[in-house]
Motif scaffolding. Sequence first.
Motif, PDB file in Angstrom:
ATOM      1  N   ASN A 170       0.816  -1.220   0.000  1.00  0.00           N
ATOM      2  CA  ASN A 170       0.000   0.000   0.000  1.00  0.00           C
ATOM      3  C   ASN A 170       0.848   1.268   0.000  1.00  0.00           C
ATOM      4  O   ASN A 170       0.301   2.372  -0.023  1.00  0.00           O
ATOM      5  CB  ASN A 170      -0.889   0.030   1.251  1.00  0.00           C
ATOM      6  CG  ASN A 170      -2.039  -0.955   1.167  1.00  0.00           C
ATOM      7  OD1 ASN A 170      -2.536  -1.237   0.086  1.00  0.00           O
ATOM      8  ND2 ASN A 170      -2.442  -1.484   2.295  1.00  0.00           N
ATOM      9  N   HIS A 171       2.161   1.117   0.096  1.00  0.00           N
ATOM     10  CA  HIS A 171       3.100   2.255   0.208  1.00  0.00           C
ATOM     11  C   HIS A 171       2.765   3.104   1.432  1.00  0.00           C
ATOM     12  O   HIS A 171       2.688   4.318   1.354  1.00  0.00           O
ATOM     13  CB  HIS A 171       3.114   3.106  -1.069  1.00  0.00           C
ATOM     14  CG  HIS A 171       3.375   2.286  -2.300  1.00  0.00           C
ATOM     15  ND1 HIS A 171       4.608   1.747  -2.572  1.00  0.00           N
ATOM     16  CD2 HIS A 171       2.557   1.898  -3.307  1.00  0.00           C
ATOM     17  CE1 HIS A 171       4.539   1.049  -3.700  1.00  0.00           C
ATOM     18  NE2 HIS A 171       3.306   1.130  -4.170  1.00  0.00           N
ATOM     19  N   TRP A 172       2.520   2.420   2.537  1.00  0.00           N
ATOM     20  CA  TRP A 172       2.282   3.103   3.799  1.00  0.00           C
ATOM     21  C   TRP A 172       3.619   3.216   4.536  1.00  0.00           C
ATOM     22  O   TRP A 172       4.345   2.230   4.676  1.00  0.00           O
ATOM     23  CB  TRP A 172       1.303   2.308   4.675  1.00  0.00           C
ATOM     24  CG  TRP A 172      -0.123   2.348   4.197  1.00  0.00           C
ATOM     25  CD1 TRP A 172      -0.648   3.164   3.245  1.00  0.00           C
ATOM     26  CD2 TRP A 172      -1.198   1.511   4.657  1.00  0.00           C
ATOM     27  NE1 TRP A 172      -1.993   2.900   3.084  1.00  0.00           N
ATOM     28  CE2 TRP A 172      -2.355   1.897   3.939  1.00  0.00           C
ATOM     29  CE3 TRP A 172      -1.306   0.498   5.603  1.00  0.00           C
ATOM     30  CZ2 TRP A 172      -3.601   1.291   4.129  1.00  0.00           C
ATOM     31  CZ3 TRP A 172      -2.538  -0.108   5.804  1.00  0.00           C
ATOM     32  CH2 TRP A 172      -3.680   0.294   5.079  1.00  0.00           C
ATOM     33  N   VAL A 173       3.923   4.418   5.004  1.00  0.00           N
ATOM     34  CA  VAL A 173       5.168   4.643   5.739  1.00  0.00           C
ATOM     35  C   VAL A 173       4.807   5.027   7.175  1.00  0.00           C
ATOM     36  O   VAL A 173       4.142   6.034   7.407  1.00  0.00           O
ATOM     37  CB  VAL A 173       6.003   5.764   5.066  1.00  0.00           C
ATOM     38  CG1 VAL A 173       7.312   5.975   5.820  1.00  0.00           C
ATOM     39  CG2 VAL A 173       6.266   5.423   3.612  1.00  0.00           C
ATOM     40  N   MET A 174       5.268   4.224   8.121  1.00  0.00           N
ATOM     41  CA  MET A 174       4.873   4.442   9.514  1.00  0.00           C
ATOM     42  C   MET A 174       5.477   5.713  10.094  1.00  0.00           C
ATOM     43  O   MET A 174       6.665   5.994   9.887  1.00  0.00           O
ATOM     44  CB  MET A 174       5.312   3.251  10.358  1.00  0.00           C
ATOM     45  CG  MET A 174       4.601   1.984   9.996  1.00  0.00           C
ATOM     46  SD  MET A 174       4.933   0.762  11.273  1.00  0.00           S
ATOM     47  CE  MET A 174       4.829  -0.717  10.310  1.00  0.00           C
ATOM     48  N   HIS A 175       4.636   6.452  10.807  1.00  0.00           N
ATOM     49  CA  HIS A 175       5.055   7.678  11.479  1.00  0.00           C
ATOM     50  C   HIS A 175       4.598   7.658  12.932  1.00  0.00           C
ATOM     51  O   HIS A 175       3.519   7.137  13.230  1.00  0.00           O
ATOM     52  CB  HIS A 175       4.427   8.912  10.811  1.00  0.00           C
ATOM     53  CG  HIS A 175       5.078   9.310   9.513  1.00  0.00           C
ATOM     54  ND1 HIS A 175       5.107   8.486   8.418  1.00  0.00           N
ATOM     55  CD2 HIS A 175       5.722  10.458   9.144  1.00  0.00           C
ATOM     56  CE1 HIS A 175       5.747   9.109   7.425  1.00  0.00           C
ATOM     57  NE2 HIS A 175       6.131  10.311   7.838  1.00  0.00           N
ATOM     58  N   VAL A 176       5.408   8.228  13.816  1.00  0.00           N
ATOM     59  CA  VAL A 176       5.011   8.471  15.210  1.00  0.00           C
ATOM     60  C   VAL A 176       5.496   9.862  15.564  1.00  0.00           C
ATOM     61  O   VAL A 176       6.615  10.249  15.173  1.00  0.00           O
ATOM     62  CB  VAL A 176       5.621   7.419  16.171  1.00  0.00           C
ATOM     63  CG1 VAL A 176       5.344   7.782  17.628  1.00  0.00           C
ATOM     64  CG2 VAL A 176       5.076   6.028  15.887  1.00  0.00           C
ATOM     65  N   ASN A 177       4.709  10.632  16.279  1.00  0.00           N
ATOM     66  CA  ASN A 177       5.044  12.015  16.632  1.00  0.00           C
ATOM     67  C   ASN A 177       5.280  12.865  15.387  1.00  0.00           C
ATOM     68  O   ASN A 177       6.071  13.801  15.402  1.00  0.00           O
ATOM     69  CB  ASN A 177       6.321  12.086  17.494  1.00  0.00           C
ATOM     70  CG  ASN A 177       6.072  11.664  18.927  1.00  0.00           C
ATOM     71  OD1 ASN A 177       4.934  11.511  19.347  1.00  0.00           O
ATOM     72  ND2 ASN A 177       7.145  11.486  19.669  1.00  0.00           N
ATOM     73  N   GLY A 178       4.635  12.489  14.297  1.00  0.00           N
ATOM     74  CA  GLY A 178       4.768  13.286  13.081  1.00  0.00           C
ATOM     75  C   GLY A 178       6.038  13.020  12.303  1.00  0.00           C
ATOM     76  O   GLY A 178       6.261  13.645  11.259  1.00  0.00           O
TER      77      GLY A 178
END
Length: 405
Positions: free
Chosen positions: A244-252
């Motif tokens: 899905n071309h999802w790139v994980m982010h946390v705190n932006g």
Amino acid sequence: MSGGKRYILKGSVSLALVILILLMITLLVSEENPLRTSLFEVKRQFSASSSSVCNFAKGKWVQDRKRPLYSGLECKQWLSTMWSCRIMGRPDFSFEAYRWQPEGCNMPQFDRFTFLKRMQNKTIAFIGDSLGRQQFQSLMCMATGGEDSPEVQNVGWEYGLVKPKGALRPDGWAYRFPTTNTTILYYWSASLSDLVPMNNTDPPRVTAMHLDRPPAFMRNYLHRFDVLVLNTGHHWNRGKIEGNHWVMHVNGTRVEGEYLKDIRDAKDFTIHSVVTWLDAQLPLHPRLKAFFRTISPRHFRNGDWNTGGNCNNTVPLSRGSEITGDDGSVDTTVESAVNGTGIKILDITALSELRDEAHISGSKLKPRKPKKASNETATPVVNDCLHWCLPGIPDTWNELFIAQI
Ligand SMILES: *[C@@H]1O[C@H](CO)[C@@H](O)[C@H](O)[C@H]1NC(C)=O
Ligand SMILES: *[C@@H]1O[C@H](CO)[C@@H](O)[C@H](O)[C@H]1NC(C)=O
Ligand SMILES: *[C@@H]1O[C@H](CO)[C@@H](O)[C@H](O)[C@H]1NC(C)=O
Ligand SMILES: *[C@@H]1O[C@H](CO)[C@@H](O)[C@H](O)[C@H]1NC(C)=O
Ligand SMILES: *[C@@H]1O[C@H](CO)[C@@H](O)[C@H](O)[C@H]1NC(C)=O
Ligand SMILES: *[C@@H]1O[C@H](CO)[C@@H](O)[C@H](O)[C@H]1NC(C)=O
Ligand SMILES: *[C@@H]1O[C@H](CO)[C@@H](O)[C@H](O)[C@H]1NC(C)=O
């Protein structure tokens, strides 16, 4: 009046009395008698409160000739064809004839009119993956009895649920029952995290997946929900996320290095995040009753879709019919996330685990329309041991959650 006529009259009066008494006896001992059921339930409730707290996840599957709650052939308005096993040509249907009897809990028979009346002026929202969509379709069929219901209004537009140009389908659906002003909706969010395109291309090439932020839809419409049922689980694998071309982010910021490298940790982190956020919202939304549904089990014989292994069992309850004991949920992630919060667990994992015969696998895949270039002769068979036939197991999930609202 002559003496003979009087005698006949007396005779028919006593005959009527005898019939009346017989009828009352029949009613008293019959299974359907509401009086008997309620006495039984009071006793149950009493023993439940005196011994242990009611746990809907423990109990047994029992045969019930009043099942299924709707017809898989008739509920065309709400059921996806691929999930209607009667339309898809599955030959055996014994799996449809069971209901879940929780141990020591008050579990009333589902009645759609009582349900809609209880849900007057209320909105029920499902947010989750395709298994959440199955639960949504199941509830639509349960609430309409599977009958054609032209009076039910499509109110998707009120929630921004309209099909974008060029898209296959909208991100969700919302329907309203005008007689009781009850709204039932579903929003597709496979990961329960906020997805934001990172590129200005259409479609976006890369999408940021904010693990610590619930989907925008949920933040925007939470104030309109009275009941919310969340779920996630089967999209948490590298293949799906990268596909899905999802790139994980946390705190932006982008997650890098070892942090949350294990996809199970990313899933745990996200489930805990969304539960923490929702729990903090509850005081601001006093009407809201929120549930987190535990993971729906899969029954691929070895591994998953790719490694194959069809779940071709057709004999109901060959894995047993009861869940007993004092252990908690099989889904420890959801269980620990909701522990100590105002969000209730809808624990369906173990009871669904017993029902490997109720998946859509084994249905003959009927081509919708003949393809021009195809010269295939055999009808391919679906190999899906994840999704369930409808009517089927998701109906039980709904009964359990309705009993707990
Ligand atoms: C329907 O219910 C909503 C609350 O959920 C309320 O605001 C609205 O006035 C109701 N509409 C009717 C026609 O009763
Ligand atoms: C539903 O909403 C309508 C309009 O706001 C109101 O008149 C009615 O009393 C409400 N019914 C219930 C059961 O809340
Ligand atoms: C998408 O956007 C990101 C960040 O804005 C950028 O680093 C990346 O090169 C872009 N990718 C493509 C394929 O355009
Ligand atoms: C995100 O921010 C919080 C609070 O500032 C901090 O405790 C946490 O370590 C940060 N997490 C990441 C992955 O940057
Ligand atoms: C189910 O599949 C297994 C493995 O492919 C096969 O050995 C078995 O005979 C099948 N059982 C039925 C009832 O079709
Ligand atoms: C829930 O939290 C309590 C208190 O923190 C803890 O004692 C208990 O073991 C937890 N239960 C589960 C099932 O995680
Ligand atoms: C149809 O069958 C022919 C001959 O068996 C084969 O060459 C061709 O590739 C097949 N076409 C398709 C679309 O499968």
